[in-house]
Design a protein around this motif. Sequence first.
Motif, PDB file in Angstrom:
ATOM      1  N   THR A   6       0.839  -1.193   0.000  1.00  0.00           N
ATOM      2  CA  THR A   6       0.000   0.000   0.000  1.00  0.00           C
ATOM      3  C   THR A   6       0.882   1.254   0.000  1.00  0.00           C
ATOM      4  O   THR A   6       2.052   1.191   0.383  1.00  0.00           O
ATOM      5  N   PRO A   7       0.336   2.389  -0.403  1.00  0.00           N
ATOM      6  CA  PRO A   7       1.109   3.640  -0.344  1.00  0.00           C
ATOM      7  C   PRO A   7       1.610   3.940   1.074  1.00  0.00           C
ATOM      8  O   PRO A   7       2.697   4.497   1.235  1.00  0.00           O
ATOM      9  N   ARG A   8       0.836   3.553   2.063  1.00  0.00           N
ATOM     10  CA  ARG A   8       1.251   3.781   3.458  1.00  0.00           C
ATOM     11  C   ARG A   8       2.511   2.978   3.788  1.00  0.00           C
ATOM     12  O   ARG A   8       3.430   3.480   4.426  1.00  0.00           O
ATOM     13  N   VAL A   9       2.553   1.721   3.347  1.00  0.00           N
ATOM     14  CA  VAL A   9       3.729   0.880   3.587  1.00  0.00           C
ATOM     15  C   VAL A   9       4.933   1.454   2.846  1.00  0.00           C
ATOM     16  O   VAL A   9       6.039   1.526   3.389  1.00  0.00           O
ATOM     17  N   ILE A  10       4.714   1.879   1.616  1.00  0.00           N
ATOM     18  CA  ILE A  10       5.805   2.458   0.828  1.00  0.00           C
ATOM     19  C   ILE A  10       6.332   3.718   1.507  1.00  0.00           C
ATOM     20  O   ILE A  10       7.551   3.908   1.639  1.00  0.00           O
ATOM     21  N   ALA A  11       5.439   4.576   1.978  1.00  0.00           N
ATOM     22  CA  ALA A  11       5.853   5.809   2.663  1.00  0.00           C
ATOM     23  C   ALA A  11       6.644   5.484   3.933  1.00  0.00           C
ATOM     24  O   ALA A  11       7.648   6.141   4.231  1.00  0.00           O
ATOM     25  N   SER A 121      15.974  -3.043   3.378  1.00  0.00           N
ATOM     26  CA  SER A 121      16.480  -3.672   2.150  1.00  0.00           C
ATOM     27  C   SER A 121      15.866  -5.047   1.945  1.00  0.00           C
ATOM     28  O   SER A 121      15.481  -5.406   0.821  1.00  0.00           O
ATOM     29  N   MET A 122      15.755  -5.821   3.010  1.00  0.00           N
ATOM     30  CA  MET A 122      15.150  -7.144   2.919  1.00  0.00           C
ATOM     31  C   MET A 122      13.672  -7.047   2.546  1.00  0.00           C
ATOM     32  O   MET A 122      13.180  -7.782   1.686  1.00  0.00           O
ATOM     33  N   LEU A 123      12.968  -6.101   3.157  1.00  0.00           N
ATOM     34  CA  LEU A 123      11.545  -5.931   2.845  1.00  0.00           C
ATOM     35  C   LEU A 123      11.343  -5.468   1.403  1.00  0.00           C
ATOM     36  O   LEU A 123      10.418  -5.922   0.726  1.00  0.00           O
ATOM     37  N   ALA A 124      12.205  -4.586   0.928  1.00  0.00           N
ATOM     38  CA  ALA A 124      12.096  -4.132  -0.467  1.00  0.00           C
ATOM     39  C   ALA A 124      12.279  -5.309  -1.417  1.00  0.00           C
ATOM     40  O   ALA A 124      11.558  -5.422  -2.416  1.00  0.00           O
ATOM     41  N   ALA A 125      13.218  -6.179  -1.103  1.00  0.00           N
ATOM     42  CA  ALA A 125      13.448  -7.347  -1.961  1.00  0.00           C
ATOM     43  C   ALA A 125      12.250  -8.296  -1.942  1.00  0.00           C
ATOM     44  O   ALA A 125      11.945  -8.934  -2.952  1.00  0.00           O
ATOM     45  N   GLN A 126      11.568  -8.371  -0.801  1.00  0.00           N
ATOM     46  CA  GLN A 126      10.419  -9.282  -0.690  1.00  0.00           C
ATOM     47  C   GLN A 126       9.123  -8.679  -1.236  1.00  0.00           C
ATOM     48  O   GLN A 126       8.287  -9.383  -1.769  1.00  0.00           O
ATOM     49  N   LEU A 127       8.951  -7.378  -1.095  1.00  0.00           N
ATOM     50  CA  LEU A 127       7.684  -6.750  -1.447  1.00  0.00           C
ATOM     51  C   LEU A 127       7.583  -6.317  -2.906  1.00  0.00           C
ATOM     52  O   LEU A 127       6.482  -6.153  -3.423  1.00  0.00           O
ATOM     53  N   PHE A 128       8.712  -6.087  -3.544  1.00  0.00           N
ATOM     54  CA  PHE A 128       8.690  -5.551  -4.901  1.00  0.00           C
ATOM     55  C   PHE A 128       9.393  -6.503  -5.857  1.00  0.00           C
ATOM     56  O   PHE A 128      10.362  -7.166  -5.484  1.00  0.00           O
ATOM     57  N   GLU A 129       8.921  -6.498  -7.102  1.00  0.00           N
ATOM     58  CA  GLU A 129       9.544  -7.302  -8.151  1.00  0.00           C
ATOM     59  C   GLU A 129       9.713  -6.457  -9.405  1.00  0.00           C
ATOM     60  O   GLU A 129       8.913  -5.554  -9.672  1.00  0.00           O
ATOM     61  N   GLY A 130      10.742  -6.763 -10.171  1.00  0.00           N
ATOM     62  CA  GLY A 130      10.937  -6.152 -11.480  1.00  0.00           C
ATOM     63  C   GLY A 130      10.935  -4.638 -11.473  1.00  0.00           C
ATOM     64  O   GLY A 130      11.656  -3.990 -10.722  1.00  0.00           O
TER      65      GLY A 130
END
Length: 192
Positions: A6-11, A121-130
């Motif tokens: 969600t935008p909240r998680v990204i923020a 960094s770990m969460l970014a790798a798990q939450l986002f792809e490509g």
Amino acid sequence: MSHAPTPRVIALLLAISSLPIMANATISPSLPGLAQAFSDTPRIETLAGLVLALPSVAIVLTAALFGSLLDRVSWKPILYGALVFYALGGAAGALMDGMTGLLISRFALGLGVAAAMTTVSMLAAQLFEGDARNKFMGWQAAAMSAAGVGPPIWSSTMLSVSRLSDRRSMVFRKLLPCAENTHEVRSTAKTP
């Protein structure tokens, strides 16, 4: 990845990403004053430099350990602990009356930064792809850059406002006796 964050998680991830930069950007302008405040401390110039460097030393020494720990346990306690260390390590400096305590608090701040950086960094790798991961990494770089320029701009602005206030108060102090005399003249003029 089952669904997009969600935008909240990204923020939140972007805000946490800015913590490493703010750890040093917020204290850098105060180093000359720190050296003056502790001028009686032996080797204060070296110690003042350590105040700036110790968070980075803590990051270098512990980030890989936090990464390894993240492979074994949930990210939540590590991130929550990181934020506690960041807050306590950052705020403790205001309460310290000696360089030893200040240096310890800066190292604790570095521990919080190391754990937070590794977790994000770990969460970014798990939450986002490509492309979504690439886009997030771009936003993350922008957030970190903004955090680097924000505190110096803010402190310069506050210093300018403070200087302006000092100038205004000097003008008012010079005018105040005249204003008081005018008031006295008016009050005596009204008396029959």
